[in-house]
Motif scaffolding. Structure first.
Motif, PDB file in Angstrom:
ATOM      1  N   VAL A  28      42.410  44.909  37.048  1.00 53.04           N
ATOM      2  CA  VAL A  28      43.339  45.526  36.079  1.00 53.04           C
ATOM      3  C   VAL A  28      42.793  45.066  34.540  1.00 53.04           C
ATOM      4  O   VAL A  28      43.292  45.632  33.733  1.00 53.04           O
ATOM      5  CB  VAL A  28      44.841  45.697  36.396  1.00 53.04           C
ATOM      6  N   ASP A  29      42.048  43.949  34.626  1.00 51.32           N
ATOM      7  CA  ASP A  29      42.247  43.270  33.253  1.00 51.32           C
ATOM      8  C   ASP A  29      40.635  42.628  33.225  1.00 51.32           C
ATOM      9  O   ASP A  29      40.507  41.846  34.017  1.00 51.32           O
ATOM     10  CB  ASP A  29      43.370  42.321  33.143  1.00 51.32           C
ATOM     11  N   ASP A  30      39.944  43.234  32.443  1.00 54.28           N
ATOM     12  CA  ASP A  30      38.556  42.743  32.256  1.00 54.28           C
ATOM     13  C   ASP A  30      38.403  41.638  31.403  1.00 54.28           C
ATOM     14  O   ASP A  30      37.300  41.141  31.352  1.00 54.28           O
ATOM     15  CB  ASP A  30      37.564  43.757  31.910  1.00 54.28           C
ATOM     16  N   ARG A  31      39.248  40.914  30.931  1.00 57.20           N
ATOM     17  CA  ARG A  31      39.269  39.628  29.907  1.00 57.20           C
ATOM     18  C   ARG A  31      39.515  38.522  30.921  1.00 57.20           C
ATOM     19  O   ARG A  31      39.359  37.523  30.495  1.00 57.20           O
ATOM     20  CB  ARG A  31      40.229  39.762  28.838  1.00 57.20           C
ATOM     21  N   VAL A  32      40.232  38.642  32.042  1.00 56.30           N
ATOM     22  CA  VAL A  32      40.605  37.456  32.984  1.00 56.30           C
ATOM     23  C   VAL A  32      39.556  37.541  33.812  1.00 56.30           C
ATOM     24  O   VAL A  32      39.051  38.127  34.379  1.00 56.30           O
ATOM     25  CB  VAL A  32      42.042  37.916  33.644  1.00 56.30           C
ATOM     26  N   ARG A  33      39.138  36.005  34.058  1.00 55.50           N
ATOM     27  CA  ARG A  33      38.145  35.660  35.035  1.00 55.50           C
ATOM     28  C   ARG A  33      38.624  35.411  36.436  1.00 55.50           C
ATOM     29  O   ARG A  33      38.831  34.345  36.806  1.00 55.50           O
ATOM     30  CB  ARG A  33      37.467  34.499  34.559  1.00 55.50           C
ATOM     31  N   PHE A  34      38.777  36.654  37.128  1.00 53.38           N
ATOM     32  CA  PHE A  34      39.023  36.870  38.502  1.00 53.38           C
ATOM     33  C   PHE A  34      38.020  36.200  39.513  1.00 53.38           C
ATOM     34  O   PHE A  34      36.801  36.589  39.278  1.00 53.38           O
ATOM     35  CB  PHE A  34      39.500  38.186  38.937  1.00 53.38           C
ATOM     36  N   ALA A  35      38.456  35.436  40.552  1.00 51.08           N
ATOM     37  CA  ALA A  35      37.484  35.072  41.458  1.00 51.08           C
ATOM     38  C   ALA A  35      36.981  36.355  42.101  1.00 51.08           C
ATOM     39  O   ALA A  35      37.733  37.386  42.182  1.00 51.08           O
ATOM     40  CB  ALA A  35      38.149  34.217  42.621  1.00 51.08           C
ATOM     41  N   PRO A  93      45.284  25.173  26.190  1.00 52.82           N
ATOM     42  CA  PRO A  93      44.832  26.370  26.905  1.00 52.82           C
ATOM     43  C   PRO A  93      43.349  26.204  27.159  1.00 52.82           C
ATOM     44  O   PRO A  93      43.092  26.685  28.187  1.00 52.82           O
ATOM     45  CB  PRO A  93      45.326  27.479  25.891  1.00 52.82           C
ATOM     46  N   GLY A  94      42.605  25.747  26.425  1.00 48.10           N
ATOM     47  CA  GLY A  94      41.071  25.551  26.518  1.00 48.10           C
ATOM     48  C   GLY A  94      40.725  24.616  27.564  1.00 48.10           C
ATOM     49  O   GLY A  94      39.577  24.374  27.751  1.00 48.10           O
ATOM     50  N   GLU A  95      41.733  23.970  28.226  1.00 51.77           N
ATOM     51  CA  GLU A  95      41.471  22.882  29.086  1.00 51.77           C
ATOM     52  C   GLU A  95      41.708  23.331  30.678  1.00 51.77           C
ATOM     53  O   GLU A  95      41.440  22.514  31.556  1.00 51.77           O
ATOM     54  CB  GLU A  95      42.097  21.490  28.952  1.00 51.77           C
ATOM     55  N   LEU A  96      42.470  24.695  30.774  1.00 56.94           N
ATOM     56  CA  LEU A  96      42.687  24.879  32.138  1.00 56.94           C
ATOM     57  C   LEU A  96      41.499  25.587  32.869  1.00 56.94           C
ATOM     58  O   LEU A  96      40.726  26.392  32.209  1.00 56.94           O
ATOM     59  CB  LEU A  96      43.986  25.890  31.862  1.00 56.94           C
ATOM     60  N   ASP A  97      41.220  25.005  34.128  1.00 55.80           N
ATOM     61  CA  ASP A  97      40.139  25.571  34.854  1.00 55.80           C
ATOM     62  C   ASP A  97      40.507  26.643  35.936  1.00 55.80           C
ATOM     63  O   ASP A  97      39.630  27.361  36.248  1.00 55.80           O
ATOM     64  CB  ASP A  97      39.667  24.443  35.673  1.00 55.80           C
ATOM     65  N   TYR A  98      41.887  26.569  36.475  1.00 59.69           N
ATOM     66  CA  TYR A  98      42.032  27.468  37.499  1.00 59.69           C
ATOM     67  C   TYR A  98      43.558  27.807  37.550  1.00 59.69           C
ATOM     68  O   TYR A  98      44.569  26.892  37.048  1.00 59.69           O
ATOM     69  CB  TYR A  98      41.692  26.683  38.685  1.00 59.69           C
ATOM     70  N   VAL A  99      43.789  29.224  37.739  1.00 63.40           N
ATOM     71  CA  VAL A  99      45.181  29.598  38.000  1.00 63.40           C
ATOM     72  C   VAL A  99      45.489  30.244  39.306  1.00 63.40           C
ATOM     73  O   VAL A  99      44.775  31.012  39.377  1.00 63.40           O
ATOM     74  CB  VAL A  99      45.789  30.653  36.777  1.00 63.40           C
ATOM     75  N   VAL A 146      36.514  27.922  44.219  1.00 63.90           N
ATOM     76  CA  VAL A 146      37.381  29.135  44.115  1.00 63.90           C
ATOM     77  C   VAL A 146      37.525  29.806  45.353  1.00 63.90           C
ATOM     78  O   VAL A 146      36.316  30.482  45.624  1.00 63.90           O
ATOM     79  CB  VAL A 146      37.478  29.487  42.761  1.00 63.90           C
ATOM     80  N   HIS A 147      38.465  30.167  45.863  1.00 65.72           N
ATOM     81  CA  HIS A 147      38.588  31.191  46.965  1.00 65.72           C
ATOM     82  C   HIS A 147      38.581  32.496  46.484  1.00 65.72           C
ATOM     83  O   HIS A 147      38.954  32.813  45.424  1.00 65.72           O
ATOM     84  CB  HIS A 147      39.827  30.871  48.062  1.00 65.72           C
ATOM     85  N   PRO A 148      37.878  33.589  47.004  1.00 67.88           N
ATOM     86  CA  PRO A 148      37.830  34.977  46.883  1.00 67.88           C
ATOM     87  C   PRO A 148      39.055  35.791  46.500  1.00 67.88           C
ATOM     88  O   PRO A 148      40.448  35.147  47.141  1.00 67.88           O
ATOM     89  CB  PRO A 148      37.190  35.455  48.098  1.00 67.88           C
ATOM     90  N   SER A 149      38.927  36.546  45.856  1.00 68.11           N
ATOM     91  CA  SER A 149      40.170  37.600  45.423  1.00 68.11           C
ATOM     92  C   SER A 149      39.894  38.729  46.528  1.00 68.11           C
ATOM     93  O   SER A 149      38.999  39.356  46.734  1.00 68.11           O
ATOM     94  CB  SER A 149      40.020  38.033  44.183  1.00 68.11           C
ATOM     95  N   ALA A 150      41.057  38.839  47.234  1.00 66.77           N
ATOM     96  CA  ALA A 150      40.980  39.911  48.336  1.00 66.77           C
ATOM     97  C   ALA A 150      41.203  41.281  47.767  1.00 66.77           C
ATOM     98  O   ALA A 150      42.030  41.526  46.954  1.00 66.77           O
ATOM     99  CB  ALA A 150      42.178  39.602  49.347  1.00 66.77           C
ATOM    100  N   ASN A 151      40.246  41.948  48.198  1.00 68.60           N
ATOM    101  CA  ASN A 151      40.369  43.494  47.753  1.00 68.60           C
ATOM    102  C   ASN A 151      40.734  43.998  46.326  1.00 68.60           C
ATOM    103  O   ASN A 151      41.138  44.705  45.954  1.00 68.60           O
ATOM    104  CB  ASN A 151      41.832  44.150  48.403  1.00 68.60           C
ATOM    105  N   PRO A 203      39.853  29.962  32.522  1.00 70.83           N
ATOM    106  CA  PRO A 203      40.183  29.730  34.108  1.00 70.83           C
ATOM    107  C   PRO A 203      39.930  30.752  35.152  1.00 70.83           C
ATOM    108  O   PRO A 203      40.062  31.801  34.739  1.00 70.83           O
ATOM    109  CB  PRO A 203      41.695  29.470  33.923  1.00 70.83           C
ATOM    110  N   TRP A 204      39.429  30.253  36.126  1.00 70.85           N
ATOM    111  CA  TRP A 204      39.481  31.353  37.137  1.00 70.85           C
ATOM    112  C   TRP A 204      40.648  31.534  37.647  1.00 70.85           C
ATOM    113  O   TRP A 204      41.669  30.555  37.549  1.00 70.85           O
ATOM    114  CB  TRP A 204      38.619  30.325  38.420  1.00 70.85           C
ATOM    115  N   VAL A 205      41.105  32.768  38.247  1.00 72.56           N
ATOM    116  CA  VAL A 205      42.284  33.326  38.606  1.00 72.56           C
ATOM    117  C   VAL A 205      41.969  33.929  39.953  1.00 72.56           C
ATOM    118  O   VAL A 205      41.142  34.731  40.162  1.00 72.56           O
ATOM    119  CB  VAL A 205      42.943  33.952  37.585  1.00 72.56           C
ATOM    120  N   ASN A 206      42.870  33.495  40.828  1.00 74.40           N
ATOM    121  CA  ASN A 206      42.959  34.282  42.157  1.00 74.40           C
ATOM    122  C   ASN A 206      44.379  34.341  42.634  1.00 74.40           C
ATOM    123  O   ASN A 206      45.284  33.547  42.132  1.00 74.40           O
ATOM    124  CB  ASN A 206      41.952  33.690  43.093  1.00 74.40           C
TER     125      ASN A 206
END
Lengths: 410, 76
Positions: free
Chosen positions: A368-375, A290-296, A358-363, A325-328
């Motif tokens: 909804v979750d401030d612990r996840v590292r959204f793009a 889990p600690g090695e994942l960079d992107y979802v 990492v590409h942007p998150s649209a809109n 991980p970055w998430v988008n």
């Protein structure tokens, strides 16, 4: 057993008719979503097959035109994506019986049959003689195999919105098992009929076509309101490490771990436990902690329940590492491309791994979750080594694919 | 539109890579680049263009342009 390599990618979608155009649109965070005739969609628009293959080297161009020049649009778009990926893969010179074709999706000819019904139901004598061939999902397989002279294994695989990942899983297994050296994995373009669109509406799955179309699709936003359909065909060329090394072609990414699983549930009722199970299995197969994942690359359709369930699954799998991980969600830009979504998102994931962004998150105004590292709202540079791409389908079909970057020359 | 013109237009729609100048009486559809499926497609397209209906079974062994034109003309 070494991981299958991605040696070529191709795409035809609302954001562009090839991988460079698609990648540029991802970097810009440009949305392909529009509203026409009161309907939201990220359409292919006025794309032309003939123009798309214009620069393809001979004899591939002529073969493509001859095989798919009169094909229904989804097959033509698939051939264009395949040809782009095949050229990018350096026109593999592996024997035909070592080339496989796996096409993602089912019900791929509904729109074709619907349109021909409108034209010919009352004058059946003039039904085009090709109908019986074009009305089969496997027209994709036959046509692509003819273009590439592929004579290894080939078939369609279905998994609702997880179809794209299901195809990647099966393509990767064909390569890993040594059944073929090269496997073309194709996400087929889904064209909705009015009935199918209405069916999704009746389930409350679609974003309503009010307001600004650019703001309609809002994955992981507090104000998300359902998905917007998108049209895309996409392709990957997977190849064994040995074959890619023999040909001396650049490897764009590896596919070290894949997983599929069912929820034992026929409904549109996602399960965090079922989703977490495939994510864990894919990461374990890839040897990624889990600690090695960079992107979802999230499934993230902007469904109210679906997005929430996927986040719960991410928390369950990653624990405290969920912030890493970055998430988008690529669907915020391309719309939900349904059968092809997993392959579209594989192309997007490989582009981000190889391009270091990492590409942007649209809109995503209110995550909804401030612990996840959204793009964020703009693209940003990021060194990405290990990525997870999720795909979940109605009927409890769960899938996860791990991609690993190959940083050529360090 | 003559029957021959309808067949020629249909053929060029199905196999656009064929040289229009080569589509002349006396040629077989195979010579003009048509597979058996292409041939069936040419026949249905030509029927639609001409507004005639010929039972498909009558086309079973008909493989050259002249015979297709004659059969369509018979039902016109």
């Amino acid at each position: 057993m070494s991981a299958p390599a991605v040696v070529g990618t191709g795409i035809v979608c609302s954001l562009g008719a090839d991988v460079p155009a698609f990648t540029a649109a991802l970097r810009d965070g440009r949305s392909g979503i529009t509203r026409a005739d009161g309907v939201l969609c990220a359409p292919l628009g006025d794309w032309s097959f003939r123009a798309a293959v214009d620069d393809v080297p001979e004899p591939l161009r002529t073969r493509a035109l001859r095989a798919a020049g009169r094909s229904p649009r989804p097959v033509a778009a698939a051939v264009a994506a395949v040809v782009e990926a095949w050229v990018a893969a350096g026109l593999p010179d592996v024997p035909g019986d070592r080339v496989g074709v796996v096409v993602a999706g089912h019900n791929l000819t509904d729109r074709y049959a619907h349109d021909l019904h409108e034209s010919y139901a009352h004058r059946l004598d003039y039904l085009p003689a090709r109908f019986a061939l074009h009305a089969l999902d496997t027209d994709h397989v036959g046509t692509i195999s003819e273009v590439l002279s592929a004579t290894g294994e080939g078939y369609t695989v279905g998994g609702a919105s997880a179809s794209g990942n299901v195809a990647i899983v099966h393509g990767a297994r064909l390569v890993a098992a040594g059944v073929v050296d090269c496997c073309v994995v194709v996400g087929a373009l889904t064209e909705l009929t009015p009935l199918h669109r209405r069916g999704f509406t009746a389930l409350g799955a679609l974003a309503a076509p009010d307001g600004d179309p650019a703001g309609a699709c809002r994955p992981f936003d507090a104000d998300r309101r359902g998905f917007v359909p998108g049209e895309a065909a996409a392709a990957l060329v997977l190849e064994s490490a040995a074959s890619a090394a023999r040909r001396g072609v650049p490897v764009r990414a590896l596919v070290p771990g894949v997983a599929l699983g069912l929820d034992g549930n026929r409904l549109a009722d996602p399960s965090a436990a079922g989703e977490a199970r495939v994510m864990r299995a894919a990461l374990r197969a890839a040897g990624v902690e889990p600690g090695e994942l960079d992107y979802v690359n999230a499934h993230g359709t902007a469904s109210r329940l679906g997005d929430e369930t996927e986040l719960a699954a991410l928390h369950a799998v990653l624990g405290d590492a969920v912030a890493r991980p970055w998430v988008n969600s690529t669907k915020g830009l391309t719309g939900h491309c349904l059968a092809s979504a997993g392959v579209v998102e594989a192309v997007a994931t490989v582009a981000q791994l190889a391009g270091g962004f990492v590409h942007p998150s649209a809109n995503l105004a209110n995550p909804v979750d401030d612990r996840v590292r959204f793009a964020g709202a703009t693209a940003r540079p990021a060194r990405l080594d290990r990525a997870l791409s999720n795909g979940f389908g109605f009927g409890g079909i769960n899938s996860a694919v791990v991609f690993a970057a190959v940083h050529n020359g360090g | 539109m003559t029957v021959f013109e309808a067949v020629k237009e249909s053929l060029l729609e199905v196999v656009p890579e064929t040289d229009p100048a080569a589509v002349v009486p006396g040629r077989t559809l195979r010579e003009l680049g048509c597979t058996s499926i292409d041939r069936a497609e040419v026949v249905t397209l030509a029927m639609e263009r001409l507004g005639v209906v010929v039972p498909i079974s009558e086309f079973q062994d008909v493989n050259d342009l002249d015979a297709i034109v004659a059969l369509l003309a018979e039902h016109r």
